[in-house]
Enzyme design. Structure first.
Site, PDB file in Angstrom:
ATOM      1  N   CYS A 110      -8.626  15.303   8.093  1.00  0.00           N
ATOM      2  CA  CYS A 110      -7.320  15.636   8.643  1.00  0.00           C
ATOM      3  C   CYS A 110      -7.526  16.185  10.057  1.00  0.00           C
ATOM      4  O   CYS A 110      -8.427  16.998  10.277  1.00  0.00           O
ATOM      5  CB  CYS A 110      -6.653  16.685   7.758  1.00  0.00           C
ATOM      6  SG  CYS A 110      -5.014  17.165   8.327  1.00  0.00           S
ATOM      7  N   GLU A 153       0.002  11.953   4.554  1.00  0.00           N
ATOM      8  CA  GLU A 153       0.935  12.320   5.635  1.00  0.00           C
ATOM      9  C   GLU A 153       2.201  12.969   5.074  1.00  0.00           C
ATOM     10  O   GLU A 153       2.712  13.943   5.636  1.00  0.00           O
ATOM     11  CB  GLU A 153       1.283  11.103   6.496  1.00  0.00           C
ATOM     12  CG  GLU A 153       0.102  10.491   7.247  1.00  0.00           C
ATOM     13  CD  GLU A 153      -0.734  11.505   8.013  1.00  0.00           C
ATOM     14  OE1 GLU A 153      -0.193  12.507   8.489  1.00  0.00           O
ATOM     15  OE2 GLU A 153      -1.961  11.286   8.110  1.00  0.00           O
TER      16      GLU A 153
HETATM   17 NI    NI Z   1      -3.623  15.431   7.784  1.00  0.00          NI
END
Ligand code: NI
Length: 192
Positions: A110, A153
């Site tokens: 991420c 997401e």
């Molecule tokens: Ni992320």
């Protein structure tokens, strides 16, 4: 072109539920998306959620330019050859639901948690619904890595980051070490 600052793990904007976008076809939304695309490409990510650029709105973008080769971390993501590329997609006010019970474990990273990775269980097949930049409702299904990216997401829009989804915390660590000591053993072992 503007490259936006990315919020990192610990910032409160990443922990709260993002607000619905009232007018998806508003010029300021198009301009936000442009900057998010620049930011995502600059940072080499496959996806970015608005809260990650300090905008608490229900909006995500993603693409999978090179499928398997996009990042070493994604090698275990269960990609089929024919899944290939996913074009740049902008989802506004997305809603997702799993199709079936099947889940798969694969390593994720991420942009808000740089240089780290961990093994996360995700649904392998989902249905999604969202509004696009022209204000049209779009519905569809996604599988495998595509489905994983969407779930990652959309989690951001609920204030959830992938470490909260890791079942075995011994898989969480710095990407360099994980690649060296965990992924080096067998390319497919995390696939189920
Ligand atoms: Ni992320």
């Amino acid at each position: 072109m503007a490259i936006l600052k990315i919020a990192r793990l610990g910032h409160p904007v990443l922990k709260r539920r993002a607000e619905e976008v009232d007018n998806p076809s508003a010029p300021e939304i198009a301009s936000l998306v442009e900057d998010m695309v620049d930011t995502m490409i600059d940072s080499g990510g496959v996806g970015l959620a608005a809260p990650q650029v300090h905008v608490s709105k229900q909006l995500v973008i993603f693409h999978v330019p090179l499928a398997r080769t996009v990042d070493e971390r994604y090698k275990d993501a269960g990609l089929d050859e024919d899944e290939g590329k996913v074009p740049l997609t902008v989802m506004i006010n997305p809603v997702i639901e799993p199709l079936g019970e099947d889940k798969a474990v694969a390593f994720e990273g991420c942009l808000s948690i740089p240089d780290m990775t961990g093994a996360v269980s995700r649904h392998t097949h989902i249905r999604y619904r969202y509004t696009d930049l022209e204000g049209r409702l779009v519905e569809g299904e996604a599988k495998g890595f595509h489905a994983r990216v969407i779930q990652h997401e959309c989690d951001h829009l609920e204030g959830v980051l992938y470490p909260q989804r890791i079942e075995d915390m011994t898989t969480f660590g710095f990407s360099e070490e994980i690649r060296k000591y965990a992924l080096g053993r067998d390319d497919t072992e995390e696939d189920e």
